[in-house]
Write a protein that holds these residues in place. Structure first.
Motif, PDB file in Angstrom:
ATOM      1  N   GLY A  44       0.078  -5.452 -10.470  1.00 45.26           N
ATOM      2  CA  GLY A  44       0.443  -4.228 -11.181  1.00 45.26           C
ATOM      3  C   GLY A  44      -0.423  -3.052 -10.773  1.00 45.26           C
ATOM      4  O   GLY A  44       0.063  -1.921 -10.647  1.00 45.26           O
ATOM      5  N   ASP A  45      -1.714  -3.316 -10.549  1.00 44.42           N
ATOM      6  CA  ASP A  45      -2.603  -2.250 -10.063  1.00 44.42           C
ATOM      7  C   ASP A  45      -2.108  -1.724  -8.723  1.00 44.42           C
ATOM      8  O   ASP A  45      -2.042  -0.514  -8.502  1.00 44.42           O
ATOM      9  CB  ASP A  45      -4.037  -2.760  -9.916  1.00 44.42           C
ATOM     10  CG  ASP A  45      -4.671  -3.146 -11.239  1.00 44.42           C
ATOM     11  OD1 ASP A  45      -4.203  -2.677 -12.298  1.00 44.42           O
ATOM     12  OD2 ASP A  45      -5.640  -3.937 -11.209  1.00 44.42           O
ATOM     13  N   ARG A  46      -1.751  -2.640  -7.830  1.00 46.48           N
ATOM     14  CA  ARG A  46      -1.261  -2.227  -6.505  1.00 46.48           C
ATOM     15  C   ARG A  46       0.070  -1.493  -6.629  1.00 46.48           C
ATOM     16  O   ARG A  46       0.287  -0.469  -5.981  1.00 46.48           O
ATOM     17  CB  ARG A  46      -1.122  -3.434  -5.583  1.00 46.48           C
ATOM     18  CG  ARG A  46      -0.612  -3.056  -4.195  1.00 46.48           C
ATOM     19  CD  ARG A  46      -0.520  -4.247  -3.288  1.00 46.48           C
ATOM     20  NE  ARG A  46      -1.786  -4.381  -2.552  1.00 46.48           N
ATOM     21  CZ  ARG A  46      -2.109  -5.438  -1.809  1.00 46.48           C
ATOM     22  NH1 ARG A  46      -1.286  -6.462  -1.718  1.00 46.48           N
ATOM     23  NH2 ARG A  46      -3.242  -5.465  -1.148  1.00 46.48           N
ATOM     24  N   LEU A  47       0.961  -1.996  -7.475  1.00 46.91           N
ATOM     25  CA  LEU A  47       2.262  -1.342  -7.651  1.00 46.91           C
ATOM     26  C   LEU A  47       2.093   0.074  -8.196  1.00 46.91           C
ATOM     27  O   LEU A  47       2.717   1.016  -7.703  1.00 46.91           O
ATOM     28  CB  LEU A  47       3.161  -2.177  -8.570  1.00 46.91           C
ATOM     29  CG  LEU A  47       4.547  -1.604  -8.844  1.00 46.91           C
ATOM     30  CD1 LEU A  47       5.329  -1.373  -7.553  1.00 46.91           C
ATOM     31  CD2 LEU A  47       5.312  -2.528  -9.794  1.00 46.91           C
ATOM     32  N   ARG A  48       1.247   0.243  -9.184  1.00 51.63           N
ATOM     33  CA  ARG A  48       1.010   1.592  -9.728  1.00 51.63           C
ATOM     34  C   ARG A  48       0.411   2.510  -8.664  1.00 51.63           C
ATOM     35  O   ARG A  48       0.728   3.700  -8.607  1.00 51.63           O
ATOM     36  CB  ARG A  48       0.130   1.511 -10.977  1.00 51.63           C
ATOM     37  CG  ARG A  48       0.881   0.965 -12.178  1.00 51.63           C
ATOM     38  CD  ARG A  48       0.052   0.953 -13.442  1.00 51.63           C
ATOM     39  NE  ARG A  48      -1.007  -0.044 -13.422  1.00 51.63           N
ATOM     40  CZ  ARG A  48      -0.840  -1.323 -13.715  1.00 51.63           C
ATOM     41  NH1 ARG A  48       0.355  -1.766 -14.056  1.00 51.63           N
ATOM     42  NH2 ARG A  48      -1.862  -2.167 -13.676  1.00 51.63           N
ATOM     43  N   ASP A  49      -0.423   1.955  -7.798  1.00 54.94           N
ATOM     44  CA  ASP A  49      -0.965   2.733  -6.684  1.00 54.94           C
ATOM     45  C   ASP A  49       0.150   3.135  -5.728  1.00 54.94           C
ATOM     46  O   ASP A  49       0.205   4.273  -5.278  1.00 54.94           O
ATOM     47  CB  ASP A  49      -2.053   1.934  -5.955  1.00 54.94           C
ATOM     48  CG  ASP A  49      -2.640   2.704  -4.799  1.00 54.94           C
ATOM     49  OD1 ASP A  49      -3.221   3.795  -5.038  1.00 54.94           O
ATOM     50  OD2 ASP A  49      -2.499   2.252  -3.645  1.00 54.94           O
ATOM     51  N   TRP A  50       1.042   2.191  -5.407  1.00 54.29           N
ATOM     52  CA  TRP A  50       2.168   2.524  -4.538  1.00 54.29           C
ATOM     53  C   TRP A  50       2.999   3.662  -5.133  1.00 54.29           C
ATOM     54  O   TRP A  50       3.445   4.556  -4.412  1.00 54.29           O
ATOM     55  CB  TRP A  50       3.079   1.316  -4.345  1.00 54.29           C
ATOM     56  CG  TRP A  50       2.545   0.237  -3.463  1.00 54.29           C
ATOM     57  CD1 TRP A  50       1.404   0.252  -2.708  1.00 54.29           C
ATOM     58  CD2 TRP A  50       3.146  -1.037  -3.241  1.00 54.29           C
ATOM     59  NE1 TRP A  50       1.258  -0.932  -2.038  1.00 54.29           N
ATOM     60  CE2 TRP A  50       2.320  -1.740  -2.347  1.00 54.29           C
ATOM     61  CE3 TRP A  50       4.292  -1.651  -3.719  1.00 54.29           C
ATOM     62  CZ2 TRP A  50       2.613  -3.030  -1.912  1.00 54.29           C
ATOM     63  CZ3 TRP A  50       4.593  -2.933  -3.287  1.00 54.29           C
ATOM     64  CH2 TRP A  50       3.755  -3.614  -2.389  1.00 54.29           C
ATOM     65  N   GLN A  52       1.977   5.838  -7.366  1.00 56.38           N
ATOM     66  CA  GLN A  52       1.085   6.937  -7.755  1.00 56.38           C
ATOM     67  C   GLN A  52       1.381   7.399  -9.178  1.00 56.38           C
ATOM     68  O   GLN A  52       1.615   8.577  -9.440  1.00 56.38           O
ATOM     69  CB  GLN A  52       1.139   8.088  -6.748  1.00 56.38           C
ATOM     70  CG  GLN A  52       0.481   7.732  -5.439  1.00 56.38           C
ATOM     71  CD  GLN A  52       0.332   8.903  -4.498  1.00 56.38           C
ATOM     72  OE1 GLN A  52       1.063   9.887  -4.541  1.00 56.38           O
ATOM     73  NE2 GLN A  52      -0.644   8.782  -3.612  1.00 56.38           N
ATOM     74  N   VAL A  53       1.360   6.425 -10.099  1.00 60.14           N
ATOM     75  CA  VAL A  53       1.512   6.724 -11.516  1.00 60.14           C
ATOM     76  C   VAL A  53       0.355   6.093 -12.283  1.00 60.14           C
ATOM     77  O   VAL A  53      -0.212   5.086 -11.869  1.00 60.14           O
ATOM     78  CB  VAL A  53       2.866   6.225 -12.091  1.00 60.14           C
ATOM     79  CG1 VAL A  53       4.035   6.925 -11.418  1.00 60.14           C
ATOM     80  CG2 VAL A  53       3.007   4.721 -11.996  1.00 60.14           C
ATOM     81  N   GLU A  54       0.019   6.719 -13.392  1.00 58.57           N
ATOM     82  CA  GLU A  54      -1.027   6.196 -14.266  1.00 58.57           C
ATOM     83  C   GLU A  54      -0.482   5.015 -15.068  1.00 58.57           C
ATOM     84  O   GLU A  54       0.726   4.905 -15.302  1.00 58.57           O
ATOM     85  CB  GLU A  54      -1.507   7.291 -15.229  1.00 58.57           C
ATOM     86  CG  GLU A  54      -2.179   8.460 -14.551  1.00 58.57           C
ATOM     87  CD  GLU A  54      -3.456   8.054 -13.826  1.00 58.57           C
ATOM     88  OE1 GLU A  54      -4.207   7.212 -14.362  1.00 58.57           O
ATOM     89  OE2 GLU A  54      -3.696   8.589 -12.726  1.00 58.57           O
ATOM     90  N   ARG A  55      -1.368   4.182 -15.525  1.00 62.76           N
ATOM     91  CA  ARG A  55      -0.996   3.006 -16.321  1.00 62.76           C
ATOM     92  C   ARG A  55      -0.175   3.411 -17.545  1.00 62.76           C
ATOM     93  O   ARG A  55       0.842   2.782 -17.855  1.00 62.76           O
ATOM     94  CB  ARG A  55      -2.258   2.252 -16.723  1.00 62.76           C
ATOM     95  CG  ARG A  55      -2.023   0.933 -17.397  1.00 62.76           C
ATOM     96  CD  ARG A  55      -3.356   0.222 -17.669  1.00 62.76           C
ATOM     97  NE  ARG A  55      -3.148  -0.954 -18.465  1.00 62.76           N
ATOM     98  CZ  ARG A  55      -2.907  -2.164 -17.980  1.00 62.76           C
ATOM     99  NH1 ARG A  55      -2.863  -2.353 -16.675  1.00 62.76           N
ATOM    100  NH2 ARG A  55      -2.711  -3.191 -18.786  1.00 62.76           N
TER     101      ARG A  55
END
Length: 185
Positions: A44-50, A52-55
Motif C-alpha cells: 500500500g505504501d508503494r501503491l500510494r507512492d505510485w 502520489q496520494v496521501e494515506r
C-alpha cells in the motif's frame, strides 16, 4: 463452492457512490485481514507512492473505491505466501459491485486476476505483456477505462528493475490521470 476459508471471513472492500477511481486488487493478505483496511502494508505504501496520494486521501471513499477480486483473505500456501483469490468470490459479487458504482471512470487493475476479470480477451498472455500494452488498453472504448498495473508488493521489486519503462512511461500518465480525476470531484 471451494473449501471453507481457514479462518472467519472478514471481507475487505471499500465501495463508494462518489469515487471515480476503483482500485481492483487480488485478495487481502494477512496484515490486511487483521486490520480490515485494504493495502494496509508495504504494498500500500508503494501503491500510494505510485499514485502520489496521501494515506488520508487514499482511504477517502469519495476519492477511491477499493475492491479486490477476492474479498476475504484466502489463506497461506505451503511456503507461507498468500493463496490466490478464491475462484467463487468474483463471479458471486463482482458484477453486482460494479453495477452499484456506475460513476467509476477508471479502474486500476492490479495483478493478473484483476486484469483477467476486467480486461477479458484484451488481456495479454502474461502480466508483463498486459502492463506493457497499457497505452492501447487505456484508450479502448471500455467504460470504465482500465489501466493495468503490476502488484506493488515488495516481491515485485525485481520486476520493476527489469521493466524501467513502467516508472518512466506509465507512472507519469497514471499520476496525471489520478490528479485529474481527483481535482474534478
Amino acid at each position: 463452492m471451494g473449501a471453507p476459508l481457514p479462518h472467519e471471513p472478514r471481507p475487505v472492500v471499500v465501495g463508494s457512490k462518489k469515487a471515480r477511481i476503483l482500485i481492483a486488487g487480488q485478495a487481502p493478505g494477512t496484515r490486511v485481514h487483521a486490520s480490515g483496511l485494504p493495502f494496509d502494508d508495504r504494498s500500500g505504501d508503494r501503491l500510494r507512492d505510485w499514485l502520489q496520494v496521501e494515506r488520508s486521501q487514499f482511504y477517502d471513499p469519495a476519492c477511491f473505491a477499493i475492491a479486490p477480486m477476492g474479498f476475504c483473505f484466502p489463506g497461506l500456501d505451503a511456503k507461507g505466501g498468500d493463496l490466490p483469490p478464491r475462484r467463487e468470490c468474483a463471479p458471486a459479487w463482482r458484477a453486482q459491485l460494479m453495477a452499484a458504482m456506475p460513476q467509476i471512470e477508471l479502474v486500476l487493475v492490479i495483478g493478473q486476476y484483476a486484469q483477467a476479470w476486467h480486461l477479458g480477451f484484451e488481456k495479454s498472455r502474461t502480466l508483463t505483456e498486459t502492463v506493457l500494452d497499457w497505452r492501447r488498453l487505456i484508450s479502448l472504448d471500455l467504460r470504465p477505462r482500465v489501466l493495468p498495473l503490476p502488484h506493488p508488493s515488495w516481491r515485485n521489486t525485481g520486476w520493476l528493475k527489469k521493466n524501467p519503462w513502467f516508472e518512466r512511461e506509465l507512472l507519469p500518465v497514471l499520476r496525471e490521470e489520478i490528479h485529474r480525476l481527483l481535482s474534478e470531484k
